[in-house]
Design a protein around this motif. Structure first.
Motif, PDB file in Angstrom:
ATOM      1  N   GLU A   4       0.824  -1.220   0.000  1.00 51.42           N
ATOM      2  CA  GLU A   4       0.000   0.000   0.000  1.00 51.42           C
ATOM      3  C   GLU A   4       0.852   1.262   0.000  1.00 51.42           C
ATOM      4  O   GLU A   4       0.515   2.248  -0.674  1.00 51.42           O
ATOM      5  N   GLU A  31       0.718   4.191  -2.907  1.00 54.47           N
ATOM      6  CA  GLU A  31       0.480   5.605  -2.625  1.00 54.47           C
ATOM      7  C   GLU A  31       1.623   6.467  -3.140  1.00 54.47           C
ATOM      8  O   GLU A  31       1.404   7.580  -3.639  1.00 54.47           O
ATOM      9  N   LYS A  58       1.252   6.742  -6.935  1.00 54.87           N
ATOM     10  CA  LYS A  58       0.175   7.682  -7.245  1.00 54.87           C
ATOM     11  C   LYS A  58       0.628   9.117  -7.033  1.00 54.87           C
ATOM     12  O   LYS A  58       0.336  10.008  -7.843  1.00 54.87           O
ATOM     13  N   SER A  59       1.388   9.332  -5.959  1.00 54.36           N
ATOM     14  CA  SER A  59       1.850  10.696  -5.655  1.00 54.36           C
ATOM     15  C   SER A  59       2.790  11.223  -6.727  1.00 54.36           C
ATOM     16  O   SER A  59       2.676  12.377  -7.160  1.00 54.36           O
TER      17      SER A  59
END
Length: 324
Positions: free
Chosen positions: A300, A304, A307-308
């Motif tokens: 996870e 993230e 995605k950032s």
């Protein structure tokens, strides 16, 4: 799931476990239907008994504490190599049922390794809800698998070979002969390292801009270089690769999608002429096949961070959790 008894309808569900039984029987020259018929007969007999016994006896039978023998009546459960567990009849494979299975000789150690892996595959398939392909497992593939699996005694490696067999039974040609030969040369430590990588794969790629997450899990440059040396990744010792996402690939929808674990990731484009080319390492063909063995979820923190880094370049990411 697997070979399942329905107490009311007395019906049996046919799936991957049944196909495994037929595959092993066919490949090793055994009566294809004998074990299945024995298990079904025991299941029907047990079903009839359930209707006649007290509630307490029924509970003990369903919990596997007791079984019914025509001569001895209620006995502690050990039903002649057919385990009774909450209504499920599961066949167990024994080398003694298939004499001279390895090169015409009864090599006890190799036979033991092979059949332990087969029994683990049976357990995996008994829980699988995936409908198997009607295409049979190829004979050359099975005997290559058998020869390879027979050489490993550790629990971890037997489980790995069981996963390979179960996957091939459900979908033949999932694992090539080249991949079988590759797995045969792996040590347990190398297999564990490859398995760890599976939590960082999105669309057959490792996104190198997520440096913090990768380095925190020993998958920085040197870790990935080791995986390249193992033939799993490519592009590590160069400037890396570019994973091109082109909005034109989806016509006027202006997004591309990627299924990751149970998540559907959507990359949205505000400009249909704009491409997104992240830095990444890519899985080799062998690496892609081996990733089919992993059951680890996507990391996870890594997701993230990916995605950032994408959002910082002006793109929008939307993640939807898919139904199980």
């Amino acid at each position: 799931m697997g070979l399942k008894i329905d107490i009311d309808s007395k019906s049996f569900e046919i799936n991957g476990l049944t196909k495994l039984v037929k595959t092993i029987a066919t490949m090793l020259g055994h009566d294809v239907g004998s074990k299945q018929k024995v298990c079904e007969a025991k299941a029907l007999r047990t079903t009839q008994l359930i209707k006649l016994q007290t509630n307490e006896e029924v509970k003990k039978i369903l919990n596997g504490e007791l079984a019914y023998d025509l001569e001895k009546g209620l006995v502690h459960s050990n039903i002649d190599r057919c385990a009774f567990d909450m209504g499920r009849i599961m066949p167990t494979f024994d080398p003694n049922e298939y004499p001279d299975t390895l090169s015409g000789k009864n090599d006890i150690r190799k036979d033991s390794n092979t059949f332990k892996a087969i029994n683990l595959a049976a357990e995996i398939l008994s829980e699988s809800t995936t409908k198997p392909s009607e295409e049979p497992v190829e004979e050359d593939w099975f005997f290559s698998w058998r020869e390879a699996a027979s050489g490993f005694s550790s629990d971890y490696m037997k489980k790995l070979w069981a996963e390979v067999l179960a996957g091939e039974v459900l979908a033949p040609k999932t694992f090539s002969l080249r991949t079988l030969e590759y797995l045969r040369t792996l040590s347990q430590d190398e297999a564990e390292t490859i398995n760890k990588l599976s939590s960082f794969i999105i669309g057959s790629r490792v996104y190198t801009d997520a440096k913090n997450s990768l380095e925190a899990n020993d998958l920085g440059f040197h870790g990935c270089l080791q995986l390249q040396d193992l033939g799993i990744l490519q592009g590590v010792n160069s400037a890396g690769l570019r994973g091109v996402f082109d909005s034109n690939l989806t016509s006027d929808k202006q997004y591309v999608t990627q299924v990751v674990a149970k998540n559907l990731i959507m990359l949205l484009f505000s400009d249909v002429k704009r491409n997104f080319s992240p830095s990444c390492y890519a899985l080799t063909k062998t690496g892609q096949e081996i990733m089919n063995l992993s059951k680890l979820p996507l990391n996870e923190a890594y997701l993230e961070e990916v995605k950032s880094t994408i959002e910082k370049q002006g793109f929008k990411i939307v993640t939807h959790l898919l139904a199980s």
